[in-house]
Design a protein around this motif. Structure first.
Motif, PDB file in Angstrom:
ATOM      1  N   ARG A  10       0.838  -1.214   0.000  1.00 30.06           N
ATOM      2  CA  ARG A  10       0.000   0.000   0.000  1.00 30.06           C
ATOM      3  C   ARG A  10       0.863   1.250   0.000  1.00 30.06           C
ATOM      4  O   ARG A  10       0.649   2.174  -0.784  1.00 30.06           O
ATOM      5  CB  ARG A  10      -0.916   0.035   1.233  1.00 30.06           C
ATOM      6  CG  ARG A  10      -2.094  -0.861   1.168  1.00 30.06           C
ATOM      7  CD  ARG A  10      -3.111  -0.546   2.254  1.00 30.06           C
ATOM      8  NE  ARG A  10      -2.580  -0.295   3.577  1.00 30.06           N
ATOM      9  CZ  ARG A  10      -2.343  -1.219   4.502  1.00 30.06           C
ATOM     10  NH1 ARG A  10      -2.583  -2.496   4.230  1.00 30.06           N
ATOM     11  NH2 ARG A  10      -1.885  -0.889   5.695  1.00 30.06           N
ATOM     12  N   SER A  14       1.214   3.685  -3.195  1.00 24.70           N
ATOM     13  CA  SER A  14       0.637   4.996  -2.950  1.00 24.70           C
ATOM     14  C   SER A  14       1.678   6.089  -3.191  1.00 24.70           C
ATOM     15  O   SER A  14       1.402   7.089  -3.870  1.00 24.70           O
ATOM     16  CB  SER A  14       0.096   5.079  -1.527  1.00 24.70           C
ATOM     17  OG  SER A  14      -0.427   6.368  -1.280  1.00 24.70           O
ATOM     18  N   THR A  24      -4.361   9.336  -4.094  1.00 29.91           N
ATOM     19  CA  THR A  24      -4.642   7.956  -3.699  1.00 29.91           C
ATOM     20  C   THR A  24      -5.244   7.903  -2.302  1.00 29.91           C
ATOM     21  O   THR A  24      -4.930   8.723  -1.450  1.00 29.91           O
ATOM     22  CB  THR A  24      -3.363   7.088  -3.696  1.00 29.91           C
ATOM     23  OG1 THR A  24      -2.441   7.607  -2.759  1.00 29.91           O
ATOM     24  CG2 THR A  24      -2.722   7.032  -5.059  1.00 29.91           C
ATOM     25  N   THR A  26      -5.790   4.709   0.493  1.00 27.25           N
ATOM     26  CA  THR A  26      -5.409   3.318   0.702  1.00 27.25           C
ATOM     27  C   THR A  26      -6.289   2.669   1.760  1.00 27.25           C
ATOM     28  O   THR A  26      -6.750   3.326   2.696  1.00 27.25           O
ATOM     29  CB  THR A  26      -3.927   3.209   1.122  1.00 27.25           C
ATOM     30  OG1 THR A  26      -3.736   3.892   2.355  1.00 27.25           O
ATOM     31  CG2 THR A  26      -3.013   3.779   0.059  1.00 27.25           C
TER      32      THR A  26
END
Length: 119
Positions: A10, A14, A24, A26
């Motif tokens: 992640r 990201s 973004t 997450t």
């Protein structure tokens, strides 16, 4: 939206996407994503791991197709998929299926293509 139960994935994706100019959000599970207002109203694109704890990426995709009109394009990523999983995901309508470690240039090409298609 980026959904993966591995914090390092992640965070890495990201950071990469933000450095390319993409906003973004997450999430560590499909359930957390679906409980967030972004899930049905604001996600332009979803990148999701196939094998998540709890609801799988495929189950998430099926749920999004029922709840969001139109559903956001989804790019699946996986480090554990068998030979048939990519074919199955694409047959359901996924935009792409990328194996980990992810080729960043291919990922960015898919993202650009899908976001351009949605405009």
């Amino acid at each position: 939206a980026l959904i993966d139960d591995e914090r390092s994935v992640r965070s890495g994706l990201s950071n990469l996407l933000q450095s390319e100019g993409y906003a973004t959000d997450t999430f560590d599970s499909a359930e957390v994503f679906l409980s967030h207002p972004l899930a049905l109203s604001g996600a332009s694109l979803v990148i999701a791991d196939i094998k998540l704890r709890g609801m799988t990426g495929i189950e998430l995709f099926e749920k999004l197709r029922l709840l969001a009109m139109p559903p956001p394009p989804i790019l699946f990523i996986s480090g554990h998929a068998d030979e048939n999983m990519p074919r199955y995901a694409l047959s359901l309508g996924a935009a792409a299926f990328l194996r980990k470690p992810i080729n960043i240039d291919i990922l960015l090409d898919h993202i650009q293509r899908e976001l351009t298609r949605r405009q």
